[in-house]
Scaffold this motif. Structure first.
Motif, PDB file in Angstrom:
ATOM      1  N   ALA A   1      10.852  12.951  -3.923  1.00  0.00           N
ATOM      2  CA  ALA A   1      11.626  12.044  -3.073  1.00  0.00           C
ATOM      3  C   ALA A   1      12.532  12.844  -2.148  1.00  0.00           C
ATOM      4  O   ALA A   1      13.175  13.808  -2.556  1.00  0.00           O
ATOM      5  CB  ALA A   1      12.458  11.105  -3.941  1.00  0.00           C
ATOM      6  N   ARG A   2      12.540  12.432  -0.879  1.00  0.00           N
ATOM      7  CA  ARG A   2      13.378  13.104   0.121  1.00  0.00           C
ATOM      8  C   ARG A   2      14.510  12.185   0.540  1.00  0.00           C
ATOM      9  O   ARG A   2      14.390  10.973   0.457  1.00  0.00           O
ATOM     10  CB  ARG A   2      12.554  13.429   1.369  1.00  0.00           C
ATOM     11  N   LYS A   3      15.548  12.802   1.044  1.00  0.00           N
ATOM     12  CA  LYS A   3      16.638  12.009   1.595  1.00  0.00           C
ATOM     13  C   LYS A   3      16.312  11.714   3.043  1.00  0.00           C
ATOM     14  O   LYS A   3      15.621  12.472   3.708  1.00  0.00           O
ATOM     15  CB  LYS A   3      17.949  12.772   1.487  1.00  0.00           C
ATOM     16  N   GLY A   4      16.828  10.611   3.567  1.00  0.00           N
ATOM     17  CA  GLY A   4      16.603  10.270   4.963  1.00  0.00           C
ATOM     18  C   GLY A   4      15.653   9.087   5.093  1.00  0.00           C
ATOM     19  O   GLY A   4      15.419   8.330   4.150  1.00  0.00           O
ATOM     20  N   VAL A   5      15.081   8.974   6.275  1.00  0.00           N
ATOM     21  CA  VAL A   5      14.228   7.836   6.589  1.00  0.00           C
ATOM     22  C   VAL A   5      12.861   8.019   5.945  1.00  0.00           C
ATOM     23  O   VAL A   5      12.265   9.093   6.013  1.00  0.00           O
ATOM     24  CB  VAL A   5      14.069   7.700   8.126  1.00  0.00           C
ATOM     25  N   ASN A   6      12.369   6.967   5.324  1.00  0.00           N
ATOM     26  CA  ASN A   6      11.038   6.984   4.729  1.00  0.00           C
ATOM     27  C   ASN A   6      10.037   6.525   5.807  1.00  0.00           C
ATOM     28  O   ASN A   6       9.768   5.342   5.966  1.00  0.00           O
ATOM     29  CB  ASN A   6      11.002   6.061   3.516  1.00  0.00           C
ATOM     30  N   TRP A   7       9.474   7.489   6.567  1.00  0.00           N
ATOM     31  CA  TRP A   7       8.598   7.163   7.689  1.00  0.00           C
ATOM     32  C   TRP A   7       7.300   6.514   7.244  1.00  0.00           C
ATOM     33  O   TRP A   7       6.723   5.695   7.960  1.00  0.00           O
ATOM     34  CB  TRP A   7       8.322   8.409   8.525  1.00  0.00           C
ATOM     35  N   GLU A   8       6.808   6.883   6.065  1.00  0.00           N
ATOM     36  CA  GLU A   8       5.571   6.268   5.564  1.00  0.00           C
ATOM     37  C   GLU A   8       5.780   4.779   5.304  1.00  0.00           C
ATOM     38  O   GLU A   8       4.927   3.953   5.620  1.00  0.00           O
ATOM     39  CB  GLU A   8       5.094   6.970   4.287  1.00  0.00           C
ATOM     40  N   LYS A   9       6.924   4.429   4.758  1.00  0.00           N
ATOM     41  CA  LYS A   9       7.219   3.017   4.502  1.00  0.00           C
ATOM     42  C   LYS A   9       7.302   2.245   5.816  1.00  0.00           C
ATOM     43  O   LYS A   9       6.721   1.165   5.951  1.00  0.00           O
ATOM     44  CB  LYS A   9       8.535   2.869   3.738  1.00  0.00           C
ATOM     45  N   TRP A  10       7.998   2.817   6.810  1.00  0.00           N
ATOM     46  CA  TRP A  10       8.136   2.125   8.090  1.00  0.00           C
ATOM     47  C   TRP A  10       6.811   2.066   8.836  1.00  0.00           C
ATOM     48  O   TRP A  10       6.531   1.096   9.540  1.00  0.00           O
ATOM     49  CB  TRP A  10       9.236   2.761   8.934  1.00  0.00           C
ATOM     50  N   GLY A  11       5.984   3.095   8.678  1.00  0.00           N
ATOM     51  CA  GLY A  11       4.638   3.053   9.259  1.00  0.00           C
ATOM     52  C   GLY A  11       3.807   1.954   8.628  1.00  0.00           C
ATOM     53  O   GLY A  11       3.059   1.243   9.309  1.00  0.00           O
ATOM     54  N   TRP A  12       3.917   1.795   7.317  1.00  0.00           N
ATOM     55  CA  TRP A  12       3.197   0.747   6.604  1.00  0.00           C
ATOM     56  C   TRP A  12       3.665  -0.637   7.078  1.00  0.00           C
ATOM     57  O   TRP A  12       2.842  -1.515   7.348  1.00  0.00           O
ATOM     58  CB  TRP A  12       3.448   0.904   5.097  1.00  0.00           C
ATOM     59  N   ILE A  13       4.970  -0.814   7.192  1.00  0.00           N
ATOM     60  CA  ILE A  13       5.512  -2.098   7.664  1.00  0.00           C
ATOM     61  C   ILE A  13       5.068  -2.361   9.099  1.00  0.00           C
ATOM     62  O   ILE A  13       4.668  -3.481   9.445  1.00  0.00           O
ATOM     63  CB  ILE A  13       7.051  -2.117   7.534  1.00  0.00           C
TER      64      ILE A  13
ATOM     65  N   MET B   1       2.356  -1.369  10.570  1.00  0.00           N
ATOM     66  CA  MET B   1       0.934  -1.733  10.603  1.00  0.00           C
ATOM     67  C   MET B   1       0.753  -3.217  10.269  1.00  0.00           C
ATOM     68  O   MET B   1      -0.063  -3.894  10.901  1.00  0.00           O
ATOM     69  CB  MET B   1       0.137  -0.873   9.617  1.00  0.00           C
ATOM     70  N   ARG B   2       1.508  -3.731   9.339  1.00  0.00           N
ATOM     71  CA  ARG B   2       1.366  -5.149   8.960  1.00  0.00           C
ATOM     72  C   ARG B   2       1.891  -6.056  10.063  1.00  0.00           C
ATOM     73  O   ARG B   2       1.231  -7.015  10.459  1.00  0.00           O
ATOM     74  CB  ARG B   2       2.112  -5.428   7.650  1.00  0.00           C
ATOM     75  N   LEU B   3       3.076  -5.757  10.576  1.00  0.00           N
ATOM     76  CA  LEU B   3       3.671  -6.612  11.608  1.00  0.00           C
ATOM     77  C   LEU B   3       2.906  -6.538  12.925  1.00  0.00           C
ATOM     78  O   LEU B   3       2.646  -7.566  13.561  1.00  0.00           O
ATOM     79  CB  LEU B   3       5.137  -6.243  11.826  1.00  0.00           C
ATOM     80  N   SER B   4       2.519  -5.325  13.339  1.00  0.00           N
ATOM     81  CA  SER B   4       1.774  -5.202  14.589  1.00  0.00           C
ATOM     82  C   SER B   4       0.399  -5.834  14.458  1.00  0.00           C
ATOM     83  O   SER B   4      -0.115  -6.405  15.416  1.00  0.00           O
ATOM     84  CB  SER B   4       1.651  -3.732  15.007  1.00  0.00           C
ATOM     85  N   GLY B   5      -0.188  -5.760  13.278  1.00  0.00           N
ATOM     86  CA  GLY B   5      -1.488  -6.398  13.060  1.00  0.00           C
ATOM     87  C   GLY B   5      -1.411  -7.905  13.238  1.00  0.00           C
ATOM     88  O   GLY B   5      -2.278  -8.513  13.883  1.00  0.00           O
ATOM     89  N   ILE B   6      -0.378  -8.518  12.701  1.00  0.00           N
ATOM     90  CA  ILE B   6      -0.205  -9.969  12.852  1.00  0.00           C
ATOM     91  C   ILE B   6       0.008 -10.330  14.315  1.00  0.00           C
ATOM     92  O   ILE B   6      -0.624 -11.251  14.839  1.00  0.00           O
ATOM     93  CB  ILE B   6       0.986 -10.466  11.986  1.00  0.00           C
TER      94      ILE B   6
ATOM     95  N   TRP C   1       0.383  -1.439  24.069  1.00  0.00           N
ATOM     96  CA  TRP C   1       1.258  -0.583  23.258  1.00  0.00           C
ATOM     97  C   TRP C   1       1.025  -0.799  21.762  1.00  0.00           C
ATOM     98  O   TRP C   1       0.891   0.158  21.014  1.00  0.00           O
ATOM     99  CB  TRP C   1       2.723  -0.835  23.604  1.00  0.00           C
ATOM    100  N   LEU C   2       0.997  -2.066  21.339  1.00  0.00           N
ATOM    101  CA  LEU C   2       0.812  -2.339  19.909  1.00  0.00           C
ATOM    102  C   LEU C   2      -0.530  -1.826  19.419  1.00  0.00           C
ATOM    103  O   LEU C   2      -0.624  -1.213  18.349  1.00  0.00           O
ATOM    104  CB  LEU C   2       0.945  -3.836  19.628  1.00  0.00           C
ATOM    105  N   ALA C   3      -1.604  -2.052  20.191  1.00  0.00           N
ATOM    106  CA  ALA C   3      -2.939  -1.635  19.760  1.00  0.00           C
ATOM    107  C   ALA C   3      -3.051  -0.112  19.701  1.00  0.00           C
ATOM    108  O   ALA C   3      -3.617   0.439  18.743  1.00  0.00           O
ATOM    109  CB  ALA C   3      -3.998  -2.217  20.691  1.00  0.00           C
ATOM    110  N   LEU C   4      -2.536   0.575  20.710  1.00  0.00           N
ATOM    111  CA  LEU C   4      -2.653   2.034  20.710  1.00  0.00           C
ATOM    112  C   LEU C   4      -1.804   2.675  19.614  1.00  0.00           C
ATOM    113  O   LEU C   4      -2.258   3.609  18.939  1.00  0.00           O
ATOM    114  CB  LEU C   4      -2.284   2.591  22.082  1.00  0.00           C
TER     115      LEU C   4
END
Length: 147
Positions: free
Chosen positions: A14-26, A28-33, A79-82
């Motif tokens: 576990a690292r300190k700071g922003v969890n970029w993988e989590k935000w990338g996952w979120i 992908m779900r929101l942009s997909g919708i 933008w969202l698709a790319l």
């Protein structure tokens, strides 16, 4: 008893700071919708309503890009698709490119492609002018007034 194989990507501490993988996952779900809504709206307007695919020509595109609503609509789709696709490719590269150098080269190539396409697409959307000043009348579409 069934055993689960170890994941291909090794676990990281576990690292300190922003969890970029989590935000990338979120993302992908929101942009997909949002992309599903934008794409089906795009298909409905362009192919179902009106005269269908027969109506799509230079004048149709020029008419759409004459209004800010369609510029923003297409810009969001672009933008969202790319970014969605680039993030998906990044995930695949992380899963399958185990060599550190190859991994970095592939990710930089995807980033470069996404940035170039976003810049070019955005320029087209906002600088599209079907009737450019100074063009010869023979080169202009029929709906442009002769200048």
């Amino acid at each position: 008893m069934t055993t689960i194989e170890a994941p291909r990507t090794p676990a990281r501490p576990a690292r300190k700071g922003v969890n970029w993988e989590k935000w990338g996952w979120i993302y992908m779900r929101l942009s997909g919708i949002l992309l599903v809504i934008l794409i089906f709206g795009h298909l409905l307007i362009n192919l179902v309503l009106g005269a269908g695919v027969k109506q799509i020509d230079f004048a149709f595109v020029a008419g759409k890009y004459a209004t800010p609503f369609w510029q923003v609509w297409d810009l969001l789709m672009l933008w969202l698709a790319l970014i969605h696709g680039g993030n998906g490719m990044r995930t695949l590269i992380n899963d399958y490119a185990h060599n550190v150098l190859v991994n970095r080269i592939l990710k930089w190539a995807v980033l470069a492609a996404v940035v170039v396409l976003i810049v070019l697409g955005t320029l087209v959307i906002f600088t599209f002018d079907p009737c450019p000043a100074g063009a010869h009348a023979a080169d202009l579409p029929s709906f442009c007034p002769a200048k």
